[in-house]
Design a protein around this motif. Structure first.
Motif, PDB file in Angstrom:
ATOM      1  N   ASP A 147      14.058  -5.926  72.199  1.00 54.67           N
ATOM      2  CA  ASP A 147      15.317  -5.333  72.653  1.00 54.67           C
ATOM      3  C   ASP A 147      15.886  -4.389  71.598  1.00 54.67           C
ATOM      4  O   ASP A 147      16.386  -3.302  71.922  1.00 54.67           O
ATOM      5  CB  ASP A 147      16.332  -6.440  72.951  1.00 54.67           C
ATOM      6  CG  ASP A 147      15.853  -7.376  74.060  1.00 54.67           C
ATOM      7  OD1 ASP A 147      15.174  -6.886  74.982  1.00 54.67           O
ATOM      8  OD2 ASP A 147      16.156  -8.574  73.989  1.00 54.67           O
ATOM      9  N   GLY A 155      18.565   5.190  71.563  1.00 57.12           N
ATOM     10  CA  GLY A 155      19.676   5.899  70.929  1.00 57.12           C
ATOM     11  C   GLY A 155      19.223   7.159  70.231  1.00 57.12           C
ATOM     12  O   GLY A 155      19.787   8.243  70.453  1.00 57.12           O
ATOM     13  N   LEU A 181      26.444   7.118  65.534  1.00 52.95           N
ATOM     14  CA  LEU A 181      25.433   6.421  66.337  1.00 52.95           C
ATOM     15  C   LEU A 181      24.624   5.471  65.462  1.00 52.95           C
ATOM     16  O   LEU A 181      24.367   4.312  65.844  1.00 52.95           O
ATOM     17  CB  LEU A 181      24.506   7.438  67.008  1.00 52.95           C
ATOM     18  CG  LEU A 181      23.286   6.846  67.721  1.00 52.95           C
ATOM     19  CD1 LEU A 181      23.698   6.038  68.936  1.00 52.95           C
ATOM     20  CD2 LEU A 181      22.297   7.935  68.129  1.00 52.95           C
ATOM     21  N   MET A 184      26.446   2.368  64.751  1.00 50.09           N
ATOM     22  CA  MET A 184      26.408   1.443  65.888  1.00 50.09           C
ATOM     23  C   MET A 184      25.082   0.711  65.956  1.00 50.09           C
ATOM     24  O   MET A 184      25.044  -0.510  66.194  1.00 50.09           O
ATOM     25  CB  MET A 184      26.598   2.226  67.196  1.00 50.09           C
ATOM     26  CG  MET A 184      28.009   2.705  67.429  1.00 50.09           C
ATOM     27  SD  MET A 184      28.166   3.347  69.106  1.00 50.09           S
ATOM     28  CE  MET A 184      29.687   4.276  68.924  1.00 50.09           C
ATOM     29  N   ARG A 207      30.707  -8.373  63.825  1.00 52.26           N
ATOM     30  CA  ARG A 207      31.499  -9.267  64.648  1.00 52.26           C
ATOM     31  C   ARG A 207      30.888 -10.657  64.624  1.00 52.26           C
ATOM     32  O   ARG A 207      29.696 -10.803  64.451  1.00 52.26           O
ATOM     33  CB  ARG A 207      31.522  -8.774  66.087  1.00 52.26           C
ATOM     34  CG  ARG A 207      32.217  -7.446  66.235  1.00 52.26           C
ATOM     35  CD  ARG A 207      32.308  -7.081  67.690  1.00 52.26           C
ATOM     36  NE  ARG A 207      30.997  -7.035  68.347  1.00 52.26           N
ATOM     37  CZ  ARG A 207      30.505  -8.002  69.100  1.00 52.26           C
ATOM     38  NH1 ARG A 207      31.208  -9.088  69.283  1.00 52.26           N
ATOM     39  NH2 ARG A 207      29.338  -7.903  69.649  1.00 52.26           N
TER      40      ARG A 207
ATOM     41  N   ALA B 148      31.932   8.784  70.037  1.00 51.47           N
ATOM     42  CA  ALA B 148      31.651   7.646  70.917  1.00 51.47           C
ATOM     43  C   ALA B 148      30.982   8.117  72.206  1.00 51.47           C
ATOM     44  O   ALA B 148      30.016   7.511  72.681  1.00 51.47           O
ATOM     45  CB  ALA B 148      32.949   6.900  71.233  1.00 51.47           C
ATOM     46  N   ALA B 151      27.408   8.937  71.511  1.00 50.51           N
ATOM     47  CA  ALA B 151      26.587   7.743  71.289  1.00 50.51           C
ATOM     48  C   ALA B 151      26.264   7.066  72.622  1.00 50.51           C
ATOM     49  O   ALA B 151      25.117   6.660  72.861  1.00 50.51           O
ATOM     50  CB  ALA B 151      27.311   6.774  70.361  1.00 50.51           C
ATOM     51  N   GLY B 155      22.549   6.781  74.127  1.00 51.01           N
ATOM     52  CA  GLY B 155      21.940   5.482  74.365  1.00 51.01           C
ATOM     53  C   GLY B 155      21.476   5.324  75.799  1.00 51.01           C
ATOM     54  O   GLY B 155      20.324   4.948  76.054  1.00 51.01           O
ATOM     55  N   SER B 177      16.832  -5.826  77.982  1.00 52.70           N
ATOM     56  CA  SER B 177      16.964  -4.864  76.886  1.00 52.70           C
ATOM     57  C   SER B 177      18.134  -3.916  77.132  1.00 52.70           C
ATOM     58  O   SER B 177      18.851  -3.541  76.201  1.00 52.70           O
ATOM     59  CB  SER B 177      15.671  -4.054  76.734  1.00 52.70           C
ATOM     60  OG  SER B 177      14.606  -4.878  76.326  1.00 52.70           O
ATOM     61  N   VAL B 180      21.272  -5.632  76.202  1.00 51.43           N
ATOM     62  CA  VAL B 180      21.434  -5.656  74.744  1.00 51.43           C
ATOM     63  C   VAL B 180      21.949  -4.302  74.252  1.00 51.43           C
ATOM     64  O   VAL B 180      22.852  -4.235  73.413  1.00 51.43           O
ATOM     65  CB  VAL B 180      20.098  -6.017  74.064  1.00 51.43           C
ATOM     66  CG1 VAL B 180      20.176  -5.786  72.562  1.00 51.43           C
ATOM     67  CG2 VAL B 180      19.736  -7.461  74.361  1.00 51.43           C
ATOM     68  N   LEU B 181      21.372  -3.236  74.790  1.00 50.38           N
ATOM     69  CA  LEU B 181      21.857  -1.908  74.402  1.00 50.38           C
ATOM     70  C   LEU B 181      23.336  -1.769  74.735  1.00 50.38           C
ATOM     71  O   LEU B 181      24.135  -1.251  73.939  1.00 50.38           O
ATOM     72  CB  LEU B 181      21.047  -0.823  75.127  1.00 50.38           C
ATOM     73  CG  LEU B 181      21.571   0.599  74.961  1.00 50.38           C
ATOM     74  CD1 LEU B 181      21.410   1.073  73.521  1.00 50.38           C
ATOM     75  CD2 LEU B 181      20.878   1.568  75.910  1.00 50.38           C
ATOM     76  N   ASP B 183      25.526  -4.094  74.971  1.00 47.17           N
ATOM     77  CA  ASP B 183      26.297  -4.881  74.009  1.00 47.17           C
ATOM     78  C   ASP B 183      26.541  -4.075  72.736  1.00 47.17           C
ATOM     79  O   ASP B 183      27.648  -4.045  72.199  1.00 47.17           O
ATOM     80  CB  ASP B 183      25.548  -6.176  73.656  1.00 47.17           C
ATOM     81  CG  ASP B 183      25.533  -7.154  74.816  1.00 47.17           C
ATOM     82  OD1 ASP B 183      26.315  -6.962  75.761  1.00 47.17           O
ATOM     83  OD2 ASP B 183      24.721  -8.109  74.782  1.00 47.17           O
ATOM     84  N   MET B 184      25.488  -3.445  72.277  1.00 47.39           N
ATOM     85  CA  MET B 184      25.625  -2.644  71.057  1.00 47.39           C
ATOM     86  C   MET B 184      26.625  -1.512  71.250  1.00 47.39           C
ATOM     87  O   MET B 184      27.463  -1.251  70.373  1.00 47.39           O
ATOM     88  CB  MET B 184      24.274  -2.031  70.675  1.00 47.39           C
ATOM     89  CG  MET B 184      23.276  -3.016  70.109  1.00 47.39           C
ATOM     90  SD  MET B 184      21.851  -2.116  69.444  1.00 47.39           S
ATOM     91  CE  MET B 184      20.677  -3.466  69.343  1.00 47.39           C
ATOM     92  N   ALA B 187      30.225  -2.930  71.538  1.00 55.30           N
ATOM     93  CA  ALA B 187      30.723  -3.366  70.231  1.00 55.30           C
ATOM     94  C   ALA B 187      30.915  -2.169  69.312  1.00 55.30           C
ATOM     95  O   ALA B 187      31.909  -2.096  68.568  1.00 55.30           O
ATOM     96  CB  ALA B 187      29.736  -4.362  69.612  1.00 55.30           C
ATOM     97  N   GLY B 188      29.989  -1.228  69.357  1.00 56.89           N
ATOM     98  CA  GLY B 188      30.078  -0.076  68.467  1.00 56.89           C
ATOM     99  C   GLY B 188      31.277   0.792  68.783  1.00 56.89           C
ATOM    100  O   GLY B 188      31.975   1.272  67.880  1.00 56.89           O
ATOM    101  N   VAL B 189      31.538   1.001  70.051  1.00 55.88           N
ATOM    102  CA  VAL B 189      32.696   1.803  70.430  1.00 55.88           C
ATOM    103  C   VAL B 189      33.980   1.068  70.058  1.00 55.88           C
ATOM    104  O   VAL B 189      34.918   1.661  69.501  1.00 55.88           O
ATOM    105  CB  VAL B 189      32.662   2.126  71.941  1.00 55.88           C
ATOM    106  CG1 VAL B 189      33.978   2.749  72.380  1.00 55.88           C
ATOM    107  CG2 VAL B 189      31.497   3.056  72.256  1.00 55.88           C
ATOM    108  N   THR B 202      33.114  -9.290  75.033  1.00 50.36           N
ATOM    109  CA  THR B 202      32.168  -8.799  74.038  1.00 50.36           C
ATOM    110  C   THR B 202      30.780  -9.374  74.232  1.00 50.36           C
ATOM    111  O   THR B 202      29.821  -8.864  73.692  1.00 50.36           O
ATOM    112  CB  THR B 202      32.633  -9.162  72.613  1.00 50.36           C
ATOM    113  OG1 THR B 202      32.852 -10.568  72.570  1.00 50.36           O
ATOM    114  CG2 THR B 202      33.881  -8.429  72.237  1.00 50.36           C
TER     115      THR B 202
END
Lengths: 208, 208
Positions: A147, A155, A181, A184, A207, B148, B151, B155, B177, B180-181, B183-184, B187-189, B202
């Motif tokens: 993943d 990305g 990016l 992240m 986090r 953001a 990104a 992604g 997958s 998971v992306l 989630d990233m 969280a990143g934003v 989250t």
DNA sequence: GCCGTTTGGCTAATAGGCGTAGCTTTCTGG
DNA sequence: CCAGAAAGCTACGCCTATTAGCCAAACGGC
């Protein structure tokens, strides 16, 4: 009546020159006629050195994928964790920006069933292995590695394809956006590891 | 001698059928000959309704971009924050998987100087605005919104292009997958917002 | 209902792409 | 030195897009 002194390799080299000369669409615009003109030869003469245009394109793709693997590899030797991931992604993007036509060539996916695509499949798998190796340094559980690899590939690849395709206006700030990016991705991959504590920096904090 | 009853719109509709029938490469393989065959008409007759193949491709692209904007928009109405972002990205990917040829059409970037690309430029800008609107719900500082947006676009776009191009082996786990992306990205934003606290959930979100 | 104009089809032809066939010239190896 | 392989060539076939010019079908005004 004089001989041009071509060879299969020479034709591929000329093909890459044509690709490079064509900018981001250089690979799509690759044509036997252009190669023949550059070689000072009639187009059908190329068939003495190459099986078909499709074969030639495949060879160009393999070379580009291997080049990308090489720059990614050499960008990560002696580094680990977040730093390795940042350097990998930066080298990847730099290659794409320096050689947009060749990078476009790398986007051709191999046909899983076509035996002619076997070496391309291998080259592509090798290039993915570089990402895998870098992400292993994050101590992810085995079932999360795939993943993470996919997220990183998505990305970075998405960013450079959008950038090359003119998808970003205001070109000045693109470097900063790429850094964001990467922040992240680094934080996101680190968050996949079971025991918190990312091995390198986190830049934006993690986090629970 | 009977008339086929074509019109500019009808030709574009047929073009989209050809694109849809061609899978991920349907747009690249779009040809006037195929459209003419489907219309039961000789190829040159199409020029009574369309300026050129390039024009027709542009029109297909505009339609695809607008469709993508529409599904992204309707996926986010009444939602905000992380949930909106997840639904936006999921709708985006679903459109790409359901209409790979049309999604490929959306990847051609408008020439910033060509006046013929004006409506495509507008359509593309509108589609980006959907992402902007969703990300505004995260309370980012103005100068971080663009990073953001890029990104997220990188992604999601990167993921679906790799997926469509066969870049992922083991097709079973692709949904996970993608989660998971997401989630990233969520969280990143959220991490770009000054005052921590992401507005939505989250953890890994939902999906049919 | 009829005539003229517009419109939407057609065929023919140009130009450029890939790829094949077959000929000729050049190089090379014994 | 000569036979044969290798590397050019031209001519051709078939596929694109696109233009030009013709002809018939539909439509508008009367």
């Amino acid at each position: 009546m004089p001989r041009a002194g071509l060879s299969p390799d020479a034709v591929v080299r000329l093909a890459i020159e044509v690709v490079d000369a064509g900018g981001p669409t250089g690979f799509a615009d690759l044509t036997l006629a252009k190669i023949a003109a550059k070689a000072g030869v009639a187009a059908p003469s190329l068939y003495k050195h190459v099986g078909s245009l499709a074969d030639l394109r495949r060879e160009v793709t393999v070379i580009a994928v291997r080049e990308l693997t090489a720059v990614a590899t050499s960008a990560t030797v002696g580094r680990a964790g977040a730093e390795a991931l940042r350097e990998l992604a930066t080298a990847w993007r730099t290659y794409a920006l320096d050689h947009p036509g060749r990078y476009a060539a790398t986007q051709i996916g191999p046909d899983p069933d076509d035996p002619a695509d076997a070496t391309l499949r291998d080259a592509a798998a090798e290039s993915v292995q570089v990402v895998v190796a870098v992400l292993r340094g994050f101590g992810l559980p085995d079932d999360r590695v795939i993943d993470a690899v996919r997220a990183v590939r998505a990305g970075v690849h998405g960013f450079v394809t959008l950038e090359l395709g003119g998808g970003f206006r205001m070109r000045e700030d693109v470097d900063q956006s790429f850094t964001v990016l990467l922040d992240m991705l680094v934080a996101g991959v680190a968050a996949l590891a079971p025991s918190a504590a990312p091995p390198g920096d986190t830049a934006t904090g993690s986090r629970p």
